[in-house]
Design a protein around this motif. Structure first.
Motif, PDB file in Angstrom:
ATOM      1  N   LYS A  63      -7.207  31.772  46.535  1.00 36.62           N
ATOM      2  CA  LYS A  63      -6.033  32.399  47.156  1.00 36.62           C
ATOM      3  C   LYS A  63      -4.705  31.728  46.789  1.00 36.62           C
ATOM      4  O   LYS A  63      -3.656  32.379  46.788  1.00 36.62           O
ATOM      5  N   ALA A  67       1.130  26.825  47.968  1.00 36.03           N
ATOM      6  CA  ALA A  67       2.170  27.664  48.594  1.00 36.03           C
ATOM      7  C   ALA A  67       3.464  26.895  48.844  1.00 36.03           C
ATOM      8  O   ALA A  67       4.249  27.272  49.704  1.00 36.03           O
ATOM      9  N   ALA A  69       6.101  23.309  49.265  1.00 38.76           N
ATOM     10  CA  ALA A  69       6.212  22.143  50.143  1.00 38.76           C
ATOM     11  C   ALA A  69       5.605  22.502  51.493  1.00 38.76           C
ATOM     12  O   ALA A  69       5.578  23.672  51.875  1.00 38.76           O
ATOM     13  N   ILE A  71       6.083  23.178  54.820  1.00 42.11           N
ATOM     14  CA  ILE A  71       7.293  23.486  55.591  1.00 42.11           C
ATOM     15  C   ILE A  71       7.252  22.802  56.960  1.00 42.11           C
ATOM     16  O   ILE A  71       8.267  22.313  57.455  1.00 42.11           O
ATOM     17  N   LYS A  72       6.024  22.720  57.529  1.00 43.81           N
ATOM     18  CA  LYS A  72       5.906  22.101  58.860  1.00 43.81           C
ATOM     19  C   LYS A  72       6.260  20.611  58.804  1.00 43.81           C
ATOM     20  O   LYS A  72       6.748  20.043  59.770  1.00 43.81           O
ATOM     21  N   VAL A  88      11.714  14.189  47.460  1.00 46.94           N
ATOM     22  CA  VAL A  88      10.943  14.844  46.392  1.00 46.94           C
ATOM     23  C   VAL A  88      10.620  13.969  45.191  1.00 46.94           C
ATOM     24  O   VAL A  88       9.915  14.401  44.287  1.00 46.94           O
ATOM     25  N   TRP A  91       7.180  13.783  43.816  1.00 50.43           N
ATOM     26  CA  TRP A  91       6.635  14.977  43.172  1.00 50.43           C
ATOM     27  C   TRP A  91       6.759  14.947  41.664  1.00 50.43           C
ATOM     28  O   TRP A  91       6.069  15.698  40.976  1.00 50.43           O
ATOM     29  N   GLY A 113       7.529  24.547  45.643  1.00 56.29           N
ATOM     30  CA  GLY A 113       7.044  23.334  45.006  1.00 56.29           C
ATOM     31  C   GLY A 113       5.737  23.538  44.242  1.00 56.29           C
ATOM     32  O   GLY A 113       5.455  22.803  43.288  1.00 56.29           O
ATOM     33  N   GLU A 136      12.600  29.480  48.211  1.00 57.55           N
ATOM     34  CA  GLU A 136      13.359  28.522  49.029  1.00 57.55           C
ATOM     35  C   GLU A 136      14.571  29.152  49.686  1.00 57.55           C
ATOM     36  O   GLU A 136      14.949  28.779  50.802  1.00 57.55           O
TER      37      GLU A 136
HETATM   38  N1  CO8 Z   1       3.841  24.987  54.405  1.00 60.54           N
HETATM   39  C1  CO8 Z   1       3.083  24.828  55.496  1.00 60.54           C
HETATM   40  N2  CO8 Z   1       2.119  25.700  55.864  1.00 60.54           N
HETATM   41  C2  CO8 Z   1       1.914  26.774  55.074  1.00 60.54           C
HETATM   42  C3  CO8 Z   1       2.679  27.016  53.925  1.00 60.54           C
HETATM   43  C4  CO8 Z   1       3.682  26.050  53.578  1.00 60.54           C
HETATM   44  N3  CO8 Z   1       4.433  26.161  52.469  1.00 60.54           N
HETATM   45  N4  CO8 Z   1       2.256  28.162  53.356  1.00 60.54           N
HETATM   46  C5  CO8 Z   1       1.270  28.633  54.127  1.00 60.54           C
HETATM   47  N5  CO8 Z   1       1.049  27.805  55.165  1.00 60.54           N
HETATM   48  C6  CO8 Z   1       0.067  27.952  56.244  1.00 60.54           C
HETATM   49  C7  CO8 Z   1       0.508  29.013  57.222  1.00 60.54           C
HETATM   50  O1  CO8 Z   1       1.430  28.484  58.156  1.00 60.54           O
HETATM   51  C8  CO8 Z   1      -0.811  29.399  57.850  1.00 60.54           C
HETATM   52  O2  CO8 Z   1      -1.175  28.411  58.799  1.00 60.54           O
HETATM   53  P1  CO8 Z   1      -1.629  28.862  60.303  1.00 60.54           P
HETATM   54  O3  CO8 Z   1      -2.897  29.615  60.048  1.00 60.54           O
HETATM   55  O4  CO8 Z   1      -1.809  27.551  60.977  1.00 60.54           O
HETATM   56  O5  CO8 Z   1      -0.522  29.718  60.826  1.00 60.54           O
HETATM   57  C9  CO8 Z   1      -1.792  29.274  56.689  1.00 60.54           C
HETATM   58  O6  CO8 Z   1      -1.161  28.442  55.727  1.00 60.54           O
HETATM   59  C10 CO8 Z   1      -2.108  30.594  56.016  1.00 60.54           C
HETATM   60  O7  CO8 Z   1      -0.888  31.206  55.657  1.00 60.54           O
HETATM   61  P2  CO8 Z   1      -0.471  32.703  56.080  1.00 60.54           P
HETATM   62  O8  CO8 Z   1      -1.139  33.076  57.348  1.00 60.54           O
HETATM   63  O9  CO8 Z   1       1.019  32.792  56.034  1.00 60.54           O
HETATM   64  O10 CO8 Z   1      -1.132  33.542  54.879  1.00 60.54           O
HETATM   65  P3  CO8 Z   1      -0.661  34.958  54.316  1.00 60.54           P
HETATM   66  O11 CO8 Z   1      -1.728  35.384  53.392  1.00 60.54           O
HETATM   67  O12 CO8 Z   1      -0.259  35.865  55.436  1.00 60.54           O
HETATM   68  O13 CO8 Z   1       0.685  34.641  53.484  1.00 60.54           O
HETATM   69  C11 CO8 Z   1       2.081  33.419  51.926  1.00 60.54           C
HETATM   70  C12 CO8 Z   1       0.652  33.843  52.317  1.00 60.54           C
HETATM   71  C13 CO8 Z   1       2.891  34.629  51.472  1.00 60.54           C
HETATM   72  C14 CO8 Z   1       1.956  32.429  50.759  1.00 60.54           C
HETATM   73  C15 CO8 Z   1       2.787  32.739  53.121  1.00 60.54           C
HETATM   74  O14 CO8 Z   1       1.937  31.765  53.654  1.00 60.54           O
HETATM   75  C16 CO8 Z   1       4.108  32.066  52.787  1.00 60.54           C
HETATM   76  O15 CO8 Z   1       5.113  32.747  52.599  1.00 60.54           O
HETATM   77  N6  CO8 Z   1       4.124  30.713  52.719  1.00 60.54           N
HETATM   78  C17 CO8 Z   1       5.323  29.949  52.508  1.00 60.54           C
HETATM   79  C18 CO8 Z   1       5.753  30.013  51.057  1.00 60.54           C
HETATM   80  C19 CO8 Z   1       7.039  29.260  50.843  1.00 60.54           C
HETATM   81  O16 CO8 Z   1       8.086  29.590  51.381  1.00 60.54           O
HETATM   82  N7  CO8 Z   1       6.997  28.219  49.998  1.00 60.54           N
HETATM   83  C20 CO8 Z   1       8.163  27.459  49.638  1.00 60.54           C
HETATM   84  C21 CO8 Z   1       8.231  26.250  50.484  1.00 60.54           C
HETATM   85  S1  CO8 Z   1       9.760  25.357  50.199  1.00 60.54           S
HETATM   86  C22 CO8 Z   1       9.450  24.425  48.837  1.00 60.54           C
HETATM   87  O17 CO8 Z   1       8.401  24.458  48.270  1.00 60.54           O
HETATM   88  C23 CO8 Z   1      10.566  23.517  48.379  1.00 60.54           C
HETATM   89  C24 CO8 Z   1      10.095  22.640  47.244  1.00 60.54           C
HETATM   90  C25 CO8 Z   1      11.055  21.551  47.010  1.00 60.54           C
HETATM   91  C26 CO8 Z   1      10.378  20.240  47.137  1.00 60.54           C
HETATM   92  C27 CO8 Z   1      10.307  19.800  48.593  1.00 60.54           C
HETATM   93  C28 CO8 Z   1       9.499  18.512  48.705  1.00 60.54           C
HETATM   94  C29 CO8 Z   1       9.292  17.998  50.083  1.00 60.54           C
END
Ligand code: CO8
Length: 264
Positions: A63, A67, A69, A71-72, A88, A91, A113, A136
């Motif tokens: 899957k 996904a 960084a 976020i929590k 970062v 990384w 990330g 982001e």
């Molecule tokens: N962080 C923490 N938890 C996550 C993340 C994440 N990035 N992505 C998914 N999860 C968790 C969800 O919270 C969920 O947990 P719970 O069951 O406890 O609620 C579990 O994973 C499953 O996820 P979903 O229920 O959301 O699954 P879906 O199939 O409905 O959706 C998605 C999948 C579309 C991928 C969705 O999870 C999503 O949009 N995730 C976030 C994606 C995102 O915005 N990523 C960018 C993050 S920012 C970043 O990466 C900045 C990088 C710069 C470096 C920073 C370094 C510190």
């Protein structure tokens, strides 16, 4: 065999001279928490130092590759903490320190990330249904691990701007068309890994000094102006005439034999 028994990364030495690192935090779609990145870095360093490894594959699950960084973990960070802890920096280990070739094999989501990590790999394979994105902007931030720089160098300004400003995803099929992915696999995870392993085995079967040098010079093309880059290449090329493998490779060619490379 399994090299480590940590929870969020599984590291294996495969049958021949390849290693596979599997991101494994299914409950968070492999979100890159600090612990995961630390374990990933340790596994990469381990294989980079191991004499029996010639190439490394990084992959995720059915899957998600990753996904992004966690976020929590970063939601409550202040500027002073982010800046003083240089959050970062950790990384960039793959991009800055790993000298052996690394293939990212992406199925599912490679977001934020996670996408940036895949962009740090030397080459990228994905399935046609993979989903890449830098979302982001939807979180009130911007890519923080090289995404704006590496993506733009690969696909050009217009496409990179569009992707980063809208936060929209692109599919694996599009990643192939854009030159982001070297191979797009129409099958599933098994076919993806088979393709990555085949390439890793091929790379690992060559003389390893030349492999390191090849990675180094292509890497320099991303950083140096053309003239400095070609000079850098030429110096390393000259240097390879001091290696046993150059004699082994060219003598084997002339004798119509298979080269048996030196062990390093
Ligand atoms: N962080 C923490 N938890 C996550 C993340 C994440 N990035 N992505 C998914 N999860 C968790 C969800 O919270 C969920 O947990 P719970 O069951 O406890 O609620 C579990 O994973 C499953 O996820 P979903 O229920 O959301 O699954 P879906 O199939 O409905 O959706 C998605 C999948 C579309 C991928 C969705 O999870 C999503 O949009 N995730 C976030 C994606 C995102 O915005 N990523 C960018 C993050 S920012 C970043 O990466 C900045 C990088 C710069 C470096 C920073 C370094 C510190």
């Amino acid at each position: 065999g399994v090299v480590n028994r940590s929870t969020s990364v599984r590291a294996h030495h495969l049958l021949n001279s390849e290693a596979q690192v599997v991101l494994n935090r299914p409950q968070a779609l492999n979100a890159l928490c600090n612990a995961l990145v630390t374990e990933l870095n340790d596994a990469l360093s381990h294989f980079d130092k191991s004499r029996s490894i010639g190439a490394i594959i990084i992959t995720g699950s059915e899957k998600a590759f990753a996904a992004g960084a966690d976020i929590k973990e970063i939601a409550e960070l202040s500027f002073s903490a982010a800046y003083s802890e240089d959050i970062v920096a950790l990384w960039s280990h793959l991009a800055n320190n790993i000298r052996k070739p690394v293939i990212a094999a992406v199925k599912g989501y490679a977001l934020g990330g996670g996408f940036e990590l895949a962009l740090m790999a030397d080459t990228l394979y994905c399935t046609s249904d993979a989903m890449f994105g830098l979302p982001e902007i939807k979180l009130g931030v911007i890519p923080g691990s090289g995404g704006s720089q590496r993506l733009t160098r690969i696909v050009g300004k217009s496409k990179a701007m569009e992707l980063i400003l809208t936060g929209e995803y692109l599919t694996g099929k599009e990643a192939g068309e854009w030159g982001l992915a070297a191979k797009v696999i129409t099958g599933g995870r098994e076919e993806l890994l088979a393709a990555a392993i085949k390439t890793a085995e091929k790379i690992a079967s060559y003389g390893q000094i030349a492999v390191l040098a090849a990675k180094e010079v292509v890497g320099k093309s991303q950083e140096l102006p053309l003239r400095e880059g070609t000079e850098y290449e030429r110096r390393l090329f000259h240097g390879l005439f001091g290696t046993a493998d150059q004699k082994i490779g060219m003598t084997a060619f002339m004798g119509k034999k298979r080269p048996v490379w030196s062990r390093i």
